[in-house]
Scaffold this active site. Sequence first.
Site, short mmCIF file in Angstrom:
data_model
loop_
_atom_site.label_atom_id
_atom_site.label_comp_id
_atom_site.label_asym_id
_atom_site.label_seq_id
_atom_site.Cartn_x
_atom_site.Cartn_y
_atom_site.Cartn_z
CB SER A 139 -0.89 0.03 1.24
OG SER A 139 -1.54 1.30 1.40
CE1 TYR B 118 -4.27 -2.43 4.67
CE2 TYR B 118 -3.48 -0.27 4.02
CZ TYR B 118 -3.95 -1.52 3.67
OH TYR B 118 -4.10 -1.85 2.35
#
Length: 261
Positions: free
Chosen positions: A144, A157
Amino acid sequence: MELTGIESTVALVTGAAQGIGAAVARTLADAGAHVAAADRNPEKLATVVAKLEADGTPARGYAVDVCDSAAVDAAVARVEEELGPVGILVNAAGVMHTGRVVELRDRQWAETLAVNAGGVFHVSRAVARRMVRRGRGAIVTVASNAAGVPRTEMAAYAASKAASAQFTRCLGLELADHGIRCNVVSPGSTDTPMLRAMHVGDPELREVVEGMPAEYRVGIPLHKLAQPRDVAEAVAYLVSDQAGHVTMHDLYVDGGASLHV
Protein backbone atom coordinates in the site's frame (compact mmCIF):
# COMPACT_ATOMS: atom_id res chain seq x y z
CA MET A 1 2.27 -4.62 -25.12
CA GLU A 2 1.41 -8.30 -25.03
CA LEU A 3 2.58 -9.93 -21.81
CA THR A 4 4.29 -13.30 -22.09
CA GLY A 5 5.45 -15.88 -19.60
CA ILE A 6 2.09 -16.11 -17.80
CA GLU A 7 0.27 -18.56 -20.04
CA SER A 8 0.15 -22.14 -18.70
CA THR A 9 1.94 -21.06 -15.50
CA VAL A 10 0.46 -21.99 -12.12
CA ALA A 11 -0.31 -18.74 -10.27
CA LEU A 12 -1.15 -18.81 -6.57
CA VAL A 13 -3.13 -15.73 -5.52
CA THR A 14 -4.02 -15.12 -1.88
CA GLY A 15 -6.91 -12.91 -0.85
CA ALA A 16 -8.63 -13.95 -4.07
CA ALA A 17 -12.21 -13.86 -2.76
CA GLN A 18 -12.77 -10.17 -3.40
CA GLY A 19 -11.26 -6.79 -4.25
CA ILE A 20 -7.75 -6.60 -5.64
CA GLY A 21 -7.08 -10.30 -5.09
CA ALA A 22 -10.10 -11.30 -7.16
CA ALA A 23 -9.06 -8.87 -9.90
CA VAL A 24 -5.55 -10.33 -9.94
CA ALA A 25 -6.95 -13.85 -10.21
CA ARG A 26 -9.14 -12.76 -13.13
CA THR A 27 -6.35 -10.88 -14.92
CA LEU A 28 -3.86 -13.74 -14.65
CA ALA A 29 -6.50 -16.26 -15.68
CA ASP A 30 -7.33 -14.15 -18.73
CA ALA A 31 -3.62 -14.20 -19.58
CA GLY A 32 -3.69 -17.98 -19.58
CA ALA A 33 -2.44 -18.82 -16.08
CA HIS A 34 -3.74 -21.79 -14.15
CA VAL A 35 -4.98 -19.92 -11.09
CA ALA A 36 -4.91 -21.34 -7.57
CA ALA A 37 -7.19 -18.89 -5.77
CA ALA A 38 -6.71 -18.87 -1.99
CA ASP A 39 -8.70 -17.16 0.73
CA ARG A 40 -10.00 -17.82 4.23
CA ASN A 41 -13.60 -17.10 3.15
CA PRO A 42 -14.70 -20.28 1.35
CA GLU A 43 -18.11 -18.97 0.32
CA LYS A 44 -16.86 -15.84 -1.46
CA LEU A 45 -13.93 -17.78 -2.86
CA ALA A 46 -16.26 -20.36 -4.40
CA THR A 47 -18.18 -17.58 -6.15
CA VAL A 48 -15.01 -16.12 -7.68
CA VAL A 49 -13.78 -19.52 -8.84
CA ALA A 50 -17.18 -20.43 -10.29
CA LYS A 51 -17.18 -17.25 -12.38
CA LEU A 52 -13.69 -17.98 -13.69
CA GLU A 53 -14.63 -21.54 -14.57
CA ALA A 54 -17.86 -20.39 -16.24
CA ASP A 55 -15.74 -18.22 -18.52
CA GLY A 56 -13.60 -21.18 -19.47
CA THR A 57 -10.51 -20.13 -17.54
CA PRO A 58 -8.69 -22.77 -15.46
CA ALA A 59 -8.99 -22.03 -11.75
CA ARG A 60 -9.29 -23.89 -8.48
CA GLY A 61 -10.09 -22.63 -5.00
CA TYR A 62 -8.13 -23.34 -1.82
CA ALA A 63 -9.56 -22.29 1.54
CA VAL A 64 -6.66 -21.37 3.81
CA ASP A 65 -5.85 -18.89 6.56
CA VAL A 66 -2.48 -17.32 5.72
CA CYS A 67 -1.88 -16.76 9.45
CA ASP A 68 -1.61 -20.54 9.95
CA SER A 69 1.87 -21.59 8.90
CA ALA A 70 1.14 -25.33 8.84
CA ALA A 71 -2.08 -24.81 6.87
CA VAL A 72 -0.19 -22.67 4.34
CA ASP A 73 2.48 -25.33 3.85
CA ALA A 74 -0.20 -27.97 3.33
CA ALA A 75 -2.14 -25.78 0.89
CA VAL A 76 0.94 -25.00 -1.22
CA ALA A 77 1.81 -28.71 -1.33
CA ARG A 78 -1.74 -29.48 -2.45
CA VAL A 79 -1.63 -26.82 -5.16
CA GLU A 80 1.54 -28.31 -6.59
CA GLU A 81 0.15 -31.84 -6.42
CA GLU A 82 -3.09 -30.87 -8.19
CA LEU A 83 -2.00 -28.13 -10.61
CA GLY A 84 1.77 -28.35 -10.92
CA PRO A 85 4.71 -26.20 -9.79
CA VAL A 86 3.83 -22.68 -8.69
CA GLY A 87 5.60 -20.24 -11.00
CA ILE A 88 3.81 -17.09 -9.84
CA LEU A 89 2.85 -16.03 -6.33
CA VAL A 90 0.79 -12.93 -5.59
CA ASN A 91 0.33 -12.00 -1.94
CA ALA A 92 -2.93 -10.04 -1.96
CA ALA A 93 -4.55 -11.19 1.30
CA GLY A 94 -5.07 -8.30 3.69
CA VAL A 95 -7.17 -6.83 6.46
CA MET A 96 -7.55 -3.33 7.83
CA HIS A 97 -8.39 -2.10 11.31
CA THR A 98 -8.58 1.67 11.59
CA GLY A 99 -8.44 3.87 14.65
CA ARG A 100 -6.11 6.19 16.50
CA VAL A 101 -3.22 4.47 18.20
CA VAL A 102 -4.37 5.45 21.68
CA GLU A 103 -7.68 3.68 21.01
CA LEU A 104 -6.40 0.69 19.02
CA ARG A 105 -6.93 -2.67 20.69
CA ASP A 106 -4.29 -5.36 21.02
CA ARG A 107 -6.43 -7.76 18.97
CA GLN A 108 -6.72 -5.28 16.09
CA TRP A 109 -2.99 -4.63 16.01
CA ALA A 110 -2.14 -8.33 16.24
CA GLU A 111 -4.55 -9.44 13.52
CA THR A 112 -3.42 -6.72 11.12
CA LEU A 113 0.23 -7.70 11.49
CA ALA A 114 -0.58 -11.41 11.44
CA VAL A 115 -2.40 -11.27 8.11
CA ASN A 116 -0.65 -8.45 6.26
CA ALA A 117 2.91 -9.24 7.31
CA GLY A 118 2.88 -12.73 8.83
CA GLY A 119 0.74 -14.09 6.01
CA VAL A 120 3.13 -12.76 3.38
CA PHE A 121 6.00 -14.43 5.24
CA HIS A 122 4.25 -17.80 5.55
CA VAL A 123 3.12 -18.02 1.93
CA SER A 124 6.29 -16.58 0.43
CA ARG A 125 8.47 -18.95 2.43
CA ALA A 126 6.44 -22.01 1.45
CA VAL A 127 6.48 -21.11 -2.24
CA ALA A 128 10.07 -19.83 -2.35
CA ARG A 129 11.40 -23.10 -0.95
CA ARG A 130 9.97 -24.85 -3.99
CA MET A 131 10.93 -22.14 -6.48
CA VAL A 132 14.56 -22.28 -5.33
CA ARG A 133 14.81 -25.94 -6.30
CA ARG A 134 13.52 -25.11 -9.78
CA GLY A 135 15.59 -21.95 -10.26
CA ARG A 136 12.75 -19.74 -11.47
CA GLY A 137 9.64 -17.88 -10.34
CA ALA A 138 8.07 -14.50 -9.69
CA ILE A 139 6.60 -13.19 -6.45
CA VAL A 140 4.60 -9.98 -6.05
CA THR A 141 3.30 -8.59 -2.77
CA VAL A 142 0.40 -6.15 -2.82
CA ALA A 143 1.33 -3.58 -0.17
CA SER A 144 0.00 0.00 0.00
CA ASN A 145 1.16 3.57 -0.49
CA ALA A 146 0.37 3.91 3.23
CA ALA A 147 3.60 1.96 3.79
CA GLY A 148 5.55 5.04 2.75
CA VAL A 149 3.21 7.89 3.71
CA PRO A 150 1.93 8.43 7.28
CA ARG A 151 -1.86 8.21 7.59
CA THR A 152 -4.00 9.13 10.58
CA GLU A 153 -5.98 6.24 12.08
CA MET A 154 -4.10 3.74 9.91
CA ALA A 155 -1.00 3.02 11.99
CA ALA A 156 -1.50 -0.73 12.21
CA TYR A 157 -2.27 -1.08 8.50
CA ALA A 158 0.60 1.18 7.43
CA ALA A 159 3.07 -0.62 9.68
CA SER A 160 1.98 -4.04 8.43
CA LYS A 161 2.25 -3.00 4.79
CA ALA A 162 5.66 -1.41 5.34
CA ALA A 163 6.79 -4.69 6.89
CA SER A 164 5.47 -6.76 3.98
CA ALA A 165 7.06 -4.46 1.40
CA GLN A 166 10.50 -4.48 3.00
CA PHE A 167 10.27 -8.23 3.60
CA THR A 168 9.57 -8.78 -0.10
CA ARG A 169 12.53 -6.65 -1.16
CA CYS A 170 14.81 -8.56 1.21
CA LEU A 171 13.42 -11.81 -0.15
CA GLY A 172 14.18 -10.63 -3.66
CA LEU A 173 17.80 -10.00 -2.70
CA GLU A 174 18.13 -13.48 -1.22
CA LEU A 175 16.49 -15.22 -4.17
CA ALA A 176 18.14 -13.29 -7.01
CA ASP A 177 20.87 -15.92 -7.37
CA HIS A 178 18.14 -18.48 -8.05
CA GLY A 179 16.55 -16.52 -10.87
CA ILE A 180 13.51 -15.60 -8.78
CA ARG A 181 12.18 -12.04 -8.95
CA CYS A 182 10.33 -10.43 -6.03
CA ASN A 183 8.50 -7.13 -6.40
CA VAL A 184 5.91 -4.98 -4.66
CA VAL A 185 2.84 -3.19 -5.96
CA SER A 186 1.66 -0.37 -3.69
CA PRO A 187 -1.88 0.76 -4.50
CA GLY A 188 -3.45 3.93 -3.24
CA SER A 189 -7.19 4.29 -2.70
CA THR A 190 -8.84 1.59 -4.79
CA ASP A 191 -12.57 1.06 -5.21
CA THR A 192 -12.93 -2.12 -3.16
CA PRO A 193 -15.30 -3.27 -0.39
CA MET A 194 -12.54 -2.50 2.13
CA LEU A 195 -12.33 1.14 1.04
CA ARG A 196 -16.09 1.62 0.95
CA ALA A 197 -16.42 0.19 4.45
CA MET A 198 -14.13 3.01 5.62
CA HIS A 199 -16.25 5.74 4.02
CA VAL A 200 -19.88 4.70 4.48
CA GLY A 201 -20.91 8.33 4.89
CA ASP A 202 -19.35 9.32 1.57
CA PRO A 203 -20.74 6.94 -1.07
CA GLU A 204 -19.14 8.85 -3.93
CA LEU A 205 -15.80 8.87 -2.07
CA ARG A 206 -15.26 12.55 -2.86
CA GLU A 207 -13.07 13.16 0.19
CA VAL A 208 -10.74 10.39 -0.93
CA VAL A 209 -10.32 11.87 -4.40
CA GLU A 210 -10.24 15.53 -3.36
CA GLY A 211 -8.16 15.10 -0.19
CA MET A 212 -8.72 15.69 3.52
CA PRO A 213 -6.67 18.65 4.81
CA ALA A 214 -7.66 17.99 8.41
CA GLU A 215 -5.95 14.62 8.14
CA TYR A 216 -2.93 15.99 6.26
CA ARG A 217 -3.91 13.96 3.24
CA VAL A 218 -3.64 15.26 -0.31
CA GLY A 219 -6.10 14.15 -2.94
CA ILE A 220 -5.46 12.08 -6.04
CA PRO A 221 -3.85 14.18 -8.80
CA LEU A 222 -5.50 12.05 -11.52
CA HIS A 223 -8.88 12.91 -9.91
CA LYS A 224 -10.12 9.33 -9.84
CA LEU A 225 -9.97 6.21 -7.75
CA ALA A 226 -8.04 3.21 -8.92
CA GLN A 227 -10.09 0.23 -9.96
CA PRO A 228 -8.96 -3.24 -8.85
CA ARG A 229 -8.12 -4.02 -12.47
CA ASP A 230 -5.60 -1.14 -12.51
CA VAL A 231 -3.66 -2.81 -9.72
CA ALA A 232 -4.05 -6.28 -11.21
CA GLU A 233 -2.54 -5.16 -14.51
CA ALA A 234 0.49 -3.76 -12.68
CA VAL A 235 0.88 -7.13 -10.97
CA ALA A 236 0.57 -8.94 -14.30
CA TYR A 237 3.35 -6.83 -15.77
CA LEU A 238 5.71 -7.57 -12.88
CA VAL A 239 5.22 -11.35 -13.15
CA SER A 240 5.59 -11.35 -16.94
CA ASP A 241 8.66 -11.86 -19.11
CA GLN A 242 8.52 -8.16 -19.97
CA ALA A 243 9.66 -7.39 -16.40
CA GLY A 244 12.38 -10.01 -16.59
CA HIS A 245 15.06 -7.58 -15.36
CA VAL A 246 12.93 -6.01 -12.63
CA THR A 247 13.28 -7.18 -9.05
CA MET A 248 13.07 -5.61 -5.57
CA HIS A 249 11.00 -2.81 -7.13
CA ASP A 250 8.05 -1.07 -5.43
CA LEU A 251 5.55 0.11 -8.05
CA TYR A 252 3.13 2.74 -6.74
CA VAL A 253 -0.31 2.63 -8.39
CA ASP A 254 -2.05 5.52 -6.66
CA GLY A 255 -2.75 8.22 -9.25
CA GLY A 256 0.06 10.30 -7.75
CA ALA A 257 -1.59 10.57 -4.33
CA SER A 258 1.58 9.91 -2.36
CA LEU A 259 3.74 12.23 -4.48
CA HIS A 260 6.12 9.30 -4.47
CA VAL A 261 9.63 9.89 -5.76
